[in-house]
Structure formats: C-alpha cells, structure tokens
Write an enzyme that holds these catalytic residues in place. Structure first.
Site, PDB file in Angstrom:
ATOM      1  N   GLU A 213      10.166  -4.598  10.031  1.00 47.11           N
ATOM      2  CA  GLU A 213      10.385  -3.628   9.229  1.00 47.11           C
ATOM      3  C   GLU A 213      11.414  -2.938  10.784  1.00 47.11           C
ATOM      4  OE1 GLU A 213       7.065  -1.734   7.415  1.00 47.11           O
ATOM      5  OE2 GLU A 213       9.524   0.563   7.072  1.00 47.11           O
TER       6      GLU A 213
ATOM      7  N   ASP B 125       0.645  -0.613  -0.005  1.00 49.35           N
ATOM      8  CA  ASP B 125       0.004  -0.216   0.173  1.00 49.35           C
ATOM      9  C   ASP B 125       1.102   1.162  -0.634  1.00 49.35           C
ATOM     10  OD1 ASP B 125       0.884  -0.331   2.523  1.00 49.35           O
ATOM     11  OD2 ASP B 125      -1.002   0.225   3.699  1.00 49.35           O
TER      12      ASP B 125
HETATM   13  O1  KIV Z   1       3.381  -1.515   1.729  1.00 44.18           O
HETATM   14  C1  KIV Z   1       4.675  -1.148   1.588  1.00 44.18           C
HETATM   15  O2  KIV Z   1       5.289  -1.387   0.580  1.00 44.18           O
HETATM   16  C2  KIV Z   1       5.106  -1.748   3.186  1.00 44.18           C
HETATM   17  C3  KIV Z   1       6.676  -2.277   3.219  1.00 44.18           C
HETATM   18  C4  KIV Z   1       7.115  -0.749   3.775  1.00 44.18           C
HETATM   19  C5  KIV Z   1       7.341  -2.655   4.361  1.00 44.18           C
HETATM   20  O3  KIV Z   1       4.105  -2.318   3.711  1.00 44.18           O
END
Ligand code: KIV
Length: 311
Positions: free
Chosen positions: A187, A49
């Site tokens: 993360e 997202d």
């Molecule tokens: O939306 C995304 O790309 C993510 C990453 C930050 C892990 O959830």
C-alpha cells in the site's frame, strides 16, 4: 445463458498470475454490495478494518473489534459466495502473540466463511504469518502504509521513498514470503519498489494499492472507487462511478416528494374491495359514525368516506 460463475480458489488466483491477467480486488462490508461485486466478476474481496471509517464513522481503524469484522465478513460471504474472501485482522488481535493470531484467524474461517486472512506488518510479524499458515489458513501480508501503525509511520503517506526505507520494505516482503504468505499487499509505496518486489517474488502474489501498475493485481477501497466516503478522496483512488451523487439525488427527491405529497402515488399503495371495506365498517359499527361537532350540542350523524381506491 451465461455460465454460472465458478468459485475463485488459490490455484485460480495463481493461474491468473501465470497468464498475466491482473487480479481484481475490492473492499466490501455488506451483503448487497457483495452481491453486486460477485456479479461483476471481482476476484477477491477484502473485508477491511477500514470499515471502522467507511461503515462505522470512526476516525481510524483502531477501535474495530473481531465481532465487528466477523459480522460484516459473514454478511459479505452470504452475498458473494464465489469470490476469494479475505478477512482483515483488526488492531491487537494478532500483535500480542502467535497464539492470538492463530485463534482470531481461525474465527474468520469458522464464523465468517473467509478463504484467508490479512494482517499488517513486516519481519516482526513473520512468526504470526507462519503460525497461521501452519494452522492451515492462507495468509496475506500488508506492507508500506499500514493504517494500524499510522501514528508510528508519521501519518497516511507514501512509504519507502528513500533507498534505505525501500530496502527495509524489500526485506520485509522476503521475510513474509519465507514465512509462507501466499500474497502481499503493497500500500502506497513507489511504483519502482512495487515492480522490484513483484519481480523478486518467487511464489507470492503481489497486489498494489496506490503502488503502481506492475503488481499481479490491484486493490481499491470500494468507497473511494464509487465516491461514497464523504470525508476525503485519496489521490491514488480513481472514481469509477459517482454513486455518492446518485444517492444524494435520490435522497433529495424522496424528501421533496414526501414533503410535496407527490409520493406515495396510487401505484405505491394497495386498495381494498368495496364489499370488504363495507363489511369492515359494519364490523366496526362505523358505517354511520356519530361525530361530535364541537360547536353544536347535539351529536350529528355524518356519512363515512368510502375507500378512495376501490379494487
Ligand atoms: O482495511 C482495509 O481496507 C485495508 C486497506 C487499506 C488495504 O487494510
């Protein structure tokens, strides 16, 4: 001739873990990039997202909808048929209830061709993970810096720095694994915490984004890896190629050449045979067009120009 790539599967991912070969994982949001990632041999793609920021220009991920996600995930699937494709559940599509989580996870599978979903949160989201897994959909948990809760976490910063907060993340990881998550993304947590969680995981693949080298694999945001996001570059990201600079150079070149009339050149257009052009002029009755000269009263006959490029 190189062998065609085999589709990455869940057993294929576990095999890499067993062999000690780190799993490669990138975000991706569009067809041509997905095609190149598949060709490069990337194991997993996350349609994150984060597309709210990288593709749609929002300041956060919160405005992203299921419709946005499905459209982008389906495009990525068309470009990358062989990767393990992860659909990222957007804000408030799983938090309200287990049922909302299962329904929206199902949409990623049925409408976009994803292989699994990812959602943010620890023990409080374990029942969502369980519901989704019980519905037959593989699920990934996401701990540490979880952007959908950035406000509650105090911003985009390292999580689990103190012993107490690190213990909470360890407990959350256990809860997600027990709920059936086959994989957990950590993360921006300290490297030693990531190592501990990886060592303690029994049947769960641990992936790192800015959490050090000791997980089973690494995730990077594609726009960070290729310097494509104009607003900032996170410290944890490495720029593997400055594609942003290449694109800027190309765009400047285009503007310059069109302005200076050096583009298009003859090789960039198509001509018409003389005979056909003459026939066209006759059809239009413009072989000897009548041109009015503003300074003269009488109409003057002028010869039409022949086609410049005669093929
Ligand atoms: O939306 C995304 O790309 C993510 C990453 C930050 C892990 O959830």
């Amino acid at each position: 001739m190189t062998e065609p790539r085999k589709k990455m599967t869940l057993p294929g991912l576990y095999k890499k873990v067993e062999e000690g070969t780190p799993i490669t994982w990138l975000t991706c949001y569009d067809y041509p990039t997905a095609y190149m990632q598949d060709q490069a041999g990337v194991d997993m793609i996350l349609v994150g997202d984060s597309l709210g920021m990288t593709m749609l220009g929002y300041d956060s991920t919160l405005p992203v909808t299921m419709e946005d996600m499905i459209r982008h995930a389906a495009a990525v699937r068309r470009g990358a048929p062989n990767v393990w494709l992860v659909g990222d559940m957007p804000y408030m599509t799983y938090q309200p209830s287990v049922e909302s989580a299962i329904r929206n996870a199902g949409r990623f599978m049925a409408e976009a061709g994803c292989d699994c979903i990812k959602l943010e949160g620890g023990a409080a989201m374990a029942d969502r993970i369980k519901g989704i897994v019980d519905a037959g959909i593989p699920a990934i948990g996401h701990l540490g810096l979880t952007p959908q809760s950035a406000s509650a976490l105090g911003g985009f910063k390292l999580q689990g720095k103190s012993a107490v907060l690190a213990k909470k993340i360890l407990d959350d990881a256990k809860a997600l694994e027990e709920a059936g998550a086959f994989c957990i993304l950590l993360e921006l947590v300290p490297d030693r915490l990531c190592k501990l969680i990886t060592e303690r995981a029994e049947n769960c693949i641990i992936m790192s984004l800015g959490s050090g080298p000791d997980a089973h694999g690494q995730l990077l945001i594609y726009h960070d890896a290729l310097a494509l996001y104009p607003k900032f570059k996170p410290r944890m990201a490495k720029v593997f190629a400055d594609a942003g600079a290449v694109i800027r150079e190309g765009l400047n070149g285009y503007v310059k050449e069109v302005t200076e009339k050096t583009f298009p050149a003859p090789e960039n257009w198509f001509g018409m045979p003389d005979a056909e052009y003459t026939a066209l002029e006759e059809l239009l009755n413009i072989a000897n067009p009548v041109i009015f000269d503003a300074d003269e009263e009488k109409p003057e006959k002028k010869k039409s120009k022949k086609n410049k490029k005669n093929k």
